[in-house]
Design a protein around this motif. Structure first.
Motif, short mmCIF file in Angstrom:
data_model
loop_
_atom_site.label_atom_id
_atom_site.label_comp_id
_atom_site.label_asym_id
_atom_site.label_seq_id
_atom_site.Cartn_x
_atom_site.Cartn_y
_atom_site.Cartn_z
N LEU A 1 -8.53 0.73 -5.37
CA LEU A 1 -9.12 1.64 -4.50
C LEU A 1 -9.71 0.56 -3.51
CD1 LEU A 1 -10.39 4.35 -6.67
CD2 LEU A 1 -8.44 4.54 -5.26
N VAL B 1 -9.12 7.03 1.09
CA VAL B 1 -8.79 5.95 0.19
C VAL B 1 -7.63 6.53 -0.91
CG1 VAL B 1 -9.48 4.46 -1.52
CG2 VAL B 1 -10.66 4.65 0.74
N ARG C 1 -3.69 5.37 -1.25
CA ARG C 1 -3.41 4.53 -2.36
C ARG C 1 -1.99 4.86 -3.12
NH1 ARG C 1 -1.83 1.46 -5.78
NH2 ARG C 1 -1.29 3.23 -7.21
N THR D 1 -7.13 -0.57 -0.88
CA THR D 1 -6.67 0.38 -0.37
C THR D 1 -7.60 0.49 0.86
OG1 THR D 1 -5.31 1.33 -1.68
CG2 THR D 1 -6.16 2.86 -0.11
N SER D 2 -9.18 0.53 0.58
CA SER D 2 -10.18 1.03 1.40
C SER D 2 -10.12 -0.36 2.66
CB SER D 2 -11.47 0.89 0.86
OG SER D 2 -11.93 -0.53 0.48
N ASP E 1 -7.23 -1.84 3.71
CA ASP E 1 -5.98 -1.77 4.39
C ASP E 1 -4.90 -2.66 3.51
OD1 ASP E 1 -5.85 0.57 5.88
OD2 ASP E 1 -7.07 -0.82 7.52
#
Length: 176
Positions: free
Chosen positions: A111, A6, A10, A114-115, A117
């Motif tokens: 974050l 992640v 990011r 980002t995890s 997508d």
């Protein structure tokens, strides 16, 4: 996705697909904000305003457009994000800790996005230099009485997939 993945994936997204993010993804991102470290556990002093209404987002974008440095038209500092979460606080203390509180909530949201997508953008400059100077536009955000807008996060599906970058030490470090 592992935490290090992640972190390495990011980055600021500056181009989004128009598709709205899934409600369950928004919930995950908001949960991440709620779990951020807030000084003195003063959670009631920080407020989130989720804007997904495209008409309102278009008004905000238009109000914040700035001429590009190359002279080629105007720049959209929201980068076309279909979801923008605005963060506001009830009062600014002498030590300015509210800025850190908001930054912690934003980092958690970035974050979390980002995890999932999702692309994300930390929107600081456009809020400070453009939007805060337009009380008529801030009024459209319907912030609670006494709250001041500090920052925002743009979210959406990136036009390019998030890719892992190399782990580089950008910051200087002093070992004692």
């Amino acid at each position: 996705m592992q935490f290090n993945e992640v972190i390495l994936r990011r980055r600021t997204t500056r181009s989004y697909l128009p598709d709205q993010i899934k409600p369950e993804d928004l919930k995950t991102i908001l949960t991440a904000a709620h779990l951020a470290p807030i000084a003195g556990a003063e959670y009631t002093n920080t407020h989130l305003t989720v804007v997904q209404d495209q008409t309102l987002l278009d008004e905000l974008r238009e109000a914040c457009m700035v001429r590009r440095s190359d002279g080629e038209g105007l720049r959209d500092f929201f980068y076309g994000a279909p979801t923008v979460i605005f963060l506001s606080v009830n009062g600014i203390s002498k030590d300015l800790i509210e800025y850190s509180n908001v930054a912690c909530a934003i980092e958690n949201m970035l974050l979390a996005a980002t995890s999932l997508d999702l692309g994300s953008t930390y929107l600081w400059g456009v809020i400070q230099r453009q939007l805060k100077r337009q009380p008529d536009m801030i009024a459209k955000l319907q912030l609670p009485e006494g709250y001041e807008l500090l920052s925002a996060v743009g979210l959406g599906y990136p036009t390019e997939p998030l890719v892992q970058r190399e782990a580089i030490e950008y910051l200087s470090v002093n070992y004692l």
